[in-house]
Design a protein around this motif. Structure first.
Motif, PDB file in Angstrom:
ATOM      1  N   GLN A 143       0.891  -1.199   0.132  1.00 49.49           N
ATOM      2  CA  GLN A 143       0.039   0.035   0.026  1.00 49.49           C
ATOM      3  C   GLN A 143       0.860   1.181  -0.078  1.00 49.49           C
ATOM      4  O   GLN A 143       0.845   2.013   0.980  1.00 49.49           O
ATOM      5  N   TRP A 144       1.726   1.589  -1.076  1.00 49.03           N
ATOM      6  CA  TRP A 144       2.829   2.427  -1.199  1.00 49.03           C
ATOM      7  C   TRP A 144       1.970   3.832  -0.892  1.00 49.03           C
ATOM      8  O   TRP A 144       2.617   4.855  -0.284  1.00 49.03           O
ATOM      9  N   TRP A 145       0.834   4.154  -1.498  1.00 50.53           N
ATOM     10  CA  TRP A 145       0.309   5.346  -1.668  1.00 50.53           C
ATOM     11  C   TRP A 145      -0.349   5.774  -0.212  1.00 50.53           C
ATOM     12  O   TRP A 145      -0.205   7.100   0.222  1.00 50.53           O
ATOM     13  N   ARG A 146      -0.543   4.574   0.748  1.00 51.07           N
ATOM     14  CA  ARG A 146      -1.061   5.077   2.034  1.00 51.07           C
ATOM     15  C   ARG A 146       0.517   5.099   2.840  1.00 51.07           C
ATOM     16  O   ARG A 146       0.196   6.250   3.711  1.00 51.07           O
ATOM     17  N   LEU A 178       2.785   6.924   1.695  1.00 50.68           N
ATOM     18  CA  LEU A 178       3.347   8.087   1.526  1.00 50.68           C
ATOM     19  C   LEU A 178       2.292   9.292   1.938  1.00 50.68           C
ATOM     20  O   LEU A 178       2.745  10.460   2.679  1.00 50.68           O
ATOM     21  N   ARG A 179       0.962   8.767   2.141  1.00 49.32           N
ATOM     22  CA  ARG A 179       0.237   9.655   2.691  1.00 49.32           C
ATOM     23  C   ARG A 179       0.443   9.836   4.361  1.00 49.32           C
ATOM     24  O   ARG A 179       0.400  10.897   4.871  1.00 49.32           O
ATOM     25  N   LEU A 180       0.734   8.905   4.820  1.00 47.76           N
ATOM     26  CA  LEU A 180       1.207   9.006   6.456  1.00 47.76           C
ATOM     27  C   LEU A 180       2.564   9.804   6.499  1.00 47.76           C
ATOM     28  O   LEU A 180       2.409  10.646   7.366  1.00 47.76           O
ATOM     29  N   LEU A 181       3.403   9.560   5.625  1.00 50.67           N
ATOM     30  CA  LEU A 181       4.551  10.265   5.799  1.00 50.67           C
ATOM     31  C   LEU A 181       4.250  11.928   5.289  1.00 50.67           C
ATOM     32  O   LEU A 181       4.921  12.693   6.184  1.00 50.67           O
ATOM     33  N   HIS A 182       3.438  12.183   4.668  1.00 49.85           N
ATOM     34  CA  HIS A 182       3.005  13.438   4.362  1.00 49.85           C
ATOM     35  C   HIS A 182       2.302  14.042   5.546  1.00 49.85           C
ATOM     36  O   HIS A 182       2.729  15.287   5.925  1.00 49.85           O
ATOM     37  N   GLY A 183       1.540  13.197   6.130  1.00 50.30           N
ATOM     38  CA  GLY A 183       1.013  13.736   7.380  1.00 50.30           C
ATOM     39  C   GLY A 183       1.968  14.088   8.511  1.00 50.30           C
ATOM     40  O   GLY A 183       1.610  15.111   9.133  1.00 50.30           O
ATOM     41  N   ILE A 184       2.983  13.508   8.528  1.00 48.66           N
ATOM     42  CA  ILE A 184       3.943  13.585   9.597  1.00 48.66           C
ATOM     43  C   ILE A 184       4.654  15.118   9.181  1.00 48.66           C
ATOM     44  O   ILE A 184       5.075  15.921  10.051  1.00 48.66           O
ATOM     45  N   HIS A 185       5.031  15.237   7.815  1.00 49.08           N
ATOM     46  CA  HIS A 185       5.551  16.486   7.406  1.00 49.08           C
ATOM     47  C   HIS A 185       4.542  17.540   7.907  1.00 49.08           C
ATOM     48  O   HIS A 185       5.105  18.660   8.320  1.00 49.08           O
ATOM     49  N   THR A 186       3.371  17.479   7.657  1.00 44.85           N
ATOM     50  CA  THR A 186       2.214  18.435   8.012  1.00 44.85           C
ATOM     51  C   THR A 186       2.328  18.722   9.510  1.00 44.85           C
ATOM     52  O   THR A 186       2.322  20.025  10.021  1.00 44.85           O
ATOM     53  N   VAL A 187       2.327  17.747  10.297  1.00 46.50           N
ATOM     54  CA  VAL A 187       2.370  18.122  11.593  1.00 46.50           C
ATOM     55  C   VAL A 187       3.894  18.659  12.192  1.00 46.50           C
ATOM     56  O   VAL A 187       3.533  19.802  12.986  1.00 46.50           O
ATOM     57  N   VAL A 188       4.754  18.523  11.640  1.00 47.59           N
ATOM     58  CA  VAL A 188       6.064  19.120  11.988  1.00 47.59           C
ATOM     59  C   VAL A 188       6.139  20.374  11.456  1.00 47.59           C
ATOM     60  O   VAL A 188       6.608  21.464  12.091  1.00 47.59           O
ATOM     61  N   GLY A 246       9.182   1.061  -3.364  1.00 47.44           N
ATOM     62  CA  GLY A 246       9.918  -0.025  -4.036  1.00 47.44           C
ATOM     63  C   GLY A 246       9.136  -1.337  -4.291  1.00 47.44           C
ATOM     64  O   GLY A 246       9.028  -1.833  -5.360  1.00 47.44           O
ATOM     65  N   LYS A 247       8.356  -1.683  -3.359  1.00 45.76           N
ATOM     66  CA  LYS A 247       7.651  -2.689  -3.629  1.00 45.76           C
ATOM     67  C   LYS A 247       6.445  -2.658  -4.278  1.00 45.76           C
ATOM     68  O   LYS A 247       5.936  -3.669  -5.139  1.00 45.76           O
ATOM     69  N   GLY A 248       5.988  -1.368  -4.581  1.00 45.70           N
ATOM     70  CA  GLY A 248       5.083  -1.097  -5.503  1.00 45.70           C
ATOM     71  C   GLY A 248       5.652  -0.551  -7.008  1.00 45.70           C
ATOM     72  O   GLY A 248       4.752  -0.105  -7.762  1.00 45.70           O
ATOM     73  N   GLN A 249       6.964  -0.902  -7.061  1.00 44.30           N
ATOM     74  CA  GLN A 249       7.380  -0.323  -7.989  1.00 44.30           C
ATOM     75  C   GLN A 249       7.272   1.059  -8.522  1.00 44.30           C
ATOM     76  O   GLN A 249       6.980   1.625  -9.753  1.00 44.30           O
ATOM     77  N   GLN A 250       7.086   2.062  -7.543  1.00 44.01           N
ATOM     78  CA  GLN A 250       7.106   3.513  -7.654  1.00 44.01           C
ATOM     79  C   GLN A 250       8.222   4.240  -7.301  1.00 44.01           C
ATOM     80  O   GLN A 250       8.091   5.052  -6.409  1.00 44.01           O
TER      81      GLN A 250
END
Length: 85
Positions: free
Chosen positions: A35-38, A40-50, A73-77
């Motif tokens: 679930q690579w997009w999820r 990245l969405r969580l990563l983006h959420g951390i950046h928003t908080v910071v 990588g697992k999602g070939q993205q």
């Protein structure tokens, strides 16, 4: 990944703030579930908080970035991984 994402949502629903460990665990679960997009969405959420919240204390660390890159990588993205890192 669904259970870990649901638990993270439940933390927020009851008014608790997730820490880096809990978010990293969900990102790692997203990686395993391809679930690579999820992830990245969580990563983006951390950046928003910071970037936008004072005193939250939630910061992306090497584990966060590593799990997010691995999920891409697992999602070939590879281009998505490059864009975010």
């Amino acid at each position: 990944w669904r259970i870990s994402a649901a638990l993270l949502h439940e933390l927020r629903a009851v008014g608790l703030s997730p820490n880096a460990f809990s978010v990293n665990a969900v990102i790692a679960a997203c990686e395993k579930g391809k679930q690579w997009w999820r992830a990245l969405r969580l990563l983006h959420g951390i950046h928003t908080v910071v970037c936008c919240s004072v005193g939250e204390g939630l910061r992306a660390d090497a584990v966060t970035f590593g799990a997010s890159v691995s999920a891409c990588g697992k999602g070939q993205q590879w281009r998505n991984a490059e864009k975010h890192f």
